[in-house]
Scaffold this motif. Sequence first.
Motif, PDB file in Angstrom:
ATOM      1  N   GLU A 175       7.712  -9.465  -1.347  1.00 41.95           N
ATOM      2  CA  GLU A 175       7.455  -9.994  -0.016  1.00 41.95           C
ATOM      3  C   GLU A 175       7.745  -8.884   0.977  1.00 41.95           C
ATOM      4  O   GLU A 175       8.818  -8.284   0.930  1.00 41.95           O
ATOM      5  N   ASN A 199       7.652  -7.863   5.090  1.00 42.95           N
ATOM      6  CA  ASN A 199       7.457  -8.238   6.484  1.00 42.95           C
ATOM      7  C   ASN A 199       7.625  -6.978   7.323  1.00 42.95           C
ATOM      8  O   ASN A 199       8.723  -6.442   7.402  1.00 42.95           O
ATOM      9  N   ASP A 210       2.765  -9.699   7.550  1.00 41.12           N
ATOM     10  CA  ASP A 210       3.511 -10.140   6.363  1.00 41.12           C
ATOM     11  C   ASP A 210       2.575 -10.113   5.170  1.00 41.12           C
ATOM     12  O   ASP A 210       1.430 -10.506   5.298  1.00 41.12           O
ATOM     13  N   VAL A 211       3.069  -9.672   4.040  1.00 37.05           N
ATOM     14  CA  VAL A 211       2.293  -9.821   2.805  1.00 37.05           C
ATOM     15  C   VAL A 211       3.216 -10.282   1.702  1.00 37.05           C
ATOM     16  O   VAL A 211       4.416 -10.032   1.726  1.00 37.05           O
ATOM     17  N   SER A 212       2.625 -10.944   0.762  1.00 36.20           N
ATOM     18  CA  SER A 212       3.380 -11.391  -0.389  1.00 36.20           C
ATOM     19  C   SER A 212       2.463 -11.229  -1.591  1.00 36.20           C
ATOM     20  O   SER A 212       1.388 -11.799  -1.622  1.00 36.20           O
ATOM     21  N   ARG A 252      11.071  -5.288   6.234  1.00 37.66           N
ATOM     22  CA  ARG A 252      11.961  -6.153   5.456  1.00 37.66           C
ATOM     23  C   ARG A 252      11.288  -6.341   4.110  1.00 37.66           C
ATOM     24  O   ARG A 252      10.162  -6.823   4.043  1.00 37.66           O
TER      25      ARG A 252
END
Length: 437
Positions: A52, A54, A119-121, A148
Motif C-alpha cells: 500500500e 500513499n 494512493d495505490v495498493s 507512506r
Amino acid sequence: MARICSSVLLFLLISLFVSHVSSEIRITEIRSDAHPIIPLDQFGFTHTGRLELNVSRIDLSNKNPDIDLAKVGFFLSTLDAWMHVLQQLADSEVTCALESDLVKRVSDFKAAKGKSSFDVSVPVSDAEQYTLVFANCLSDAKVSMTVRSAMYNLEGRDGHRDYLSAGKTILPRVYFLLSLVYFSLAGIWIYVLYKKRLTVFRIHFFMLAVVVLKAFNLIFEAEDKSYIKRTGSAHGWDVLFYIFSFLKGIMLFTLIVLIGTGWSFVKPFLQDKEKKVLMIVIPLQVVANIAQVVVDETSPFGENRVTWKQVLLLVDVICCCAVLFPIVWSIKNLREAARTDGKAAVNLMKLTLFRQYYVVVICYIYFTRVVVYALETITSYKYFWTSVLAGELATLAFYVFTGYKFKPEAHNPYFAIDDEEEEAAAEQLKLEDEFEL
Ligand SMILES: *[C@@H]1O[C@H](CO)[C@@H](O)[C@H](O)[C@H]1NC(C)=O
C-alpha cells in the motif's frame, strides 16, 4: 586478545553491509532530492502479499509540461533482479530502471495525472523479498514528497494483515517462549538462593536481577513485535523494550566484570583499574543503546543509519574487549599466588574456573556477535528467525553456565579461604585428576 577483538571487528564491519529485513508502516520524507534511485523499504512477502503506497505533497522542481512523468515512479525489485537491471543499464538496454521488465512497476507520476497526492495498493503474489524503490530518471528534476508505505501479508482464513516480514512473523512466539524459560530460571535461582542462604553472596542477587531483567526484556520484545505484527507500528511497547534492553545490557556487562574480578567472592571491593573498566563499559553501554534505538527505528536505507551502526559496532567491540581484561588480570594474579602462597590447591581450582569462564565469555561474545551475523547473511530471509533463535540459545547457555559455575555452595573453590577448605579443594582436585585419567 587483540587478535580476537580485531577479527570480531572485521566480521561486524562486513555485517554493516548486510541489510536487515524491516517490516513496519514507514513514512519517508523526501525533500528536493535529485537522486536517480532512492530505496525506501524492504519486505519478505508470501504468496498473499500486498503493498500500500500513499504519496502526498508531491512537488517536482521542473515545471516544464513536456517532461515525461512516466520516468518518475515506484517499483519493487528483488536483489537478484536488481543486479541484472544494473547490467541492463550499463549495457544501455534500458535507460531507466522503471522501464526494465525485471522489476515490478508499482506506479508513476504520469498515472498520478499531475495531482499532488495519490494512493495505490497492489497485490504481490511471488514469495520473495522485495525492496521498494523510488526512481527518478529525469536529469534535471528534484522531487519532494511524503511517502507512506505499508507492506504486509494476508494470513489465515479471515485474511488478517501480518505486518511482519516472512521469516520474522514467528518471532513474537519465539521471544515469548524464551521469556518463560528465563522466568523459570529466575524461579530456580530463587529456590537455590533460599536453600543455600548461608553461602549466598551479594553477587548472587545481582545475578538474579540480570535474569529477571532479561526475562522482562524478552517479554516486552515479544509484545513489541506482536503489536507490529498486528498493526504495523509498536504503539509505545518499543519504549519499554528499549528501557529493559538498556538495563539488561548494563547489568550483564557489569556482572561479567564483577565475576571476572572476583568481587564479593574473593574480595569485597574493586581495585582502581577494575573500577576504570566499569567506568568505561557503563557509559559505552548508554551510547550503544542510543545507537541501537536509532538503528532500529530508522528505515534500512536511512541516511544516518550507517553512521549509527558504526557507532554501535565500535562501542560493542570496546565493551566486549574491556570485560575480558579483569578476567585476564585475575588469571594472572592467581597464577602468581599459586606459585607463592601455601594454598596451591585452592588457587589452582580458582584458576581453572577463571580460565573456563574466560573461554566461555569469549565464546559467548563470538557467537552472539559474529556467528549470528554470519547466519543472518547466509540464511534466506524466510528463515531469519533461526539466526535470532541461535543467538538467544547461545545467550541462554551462557546464563546457565554462569549460574551453574558460580552458584552458592559451601565448597565452591571460588571463595574457599580456610585450611579446612584448602583440604577439601585438594581432595576434589585429586578426585578430578582420577576421573580424567
Ligand atoms: C492509503 O492507500 C490505501 C490504498 O489505496 C487506502 O486504502 C488507505 O486508506 C490510504 N491510507 C491513508 C492513510 O491515506
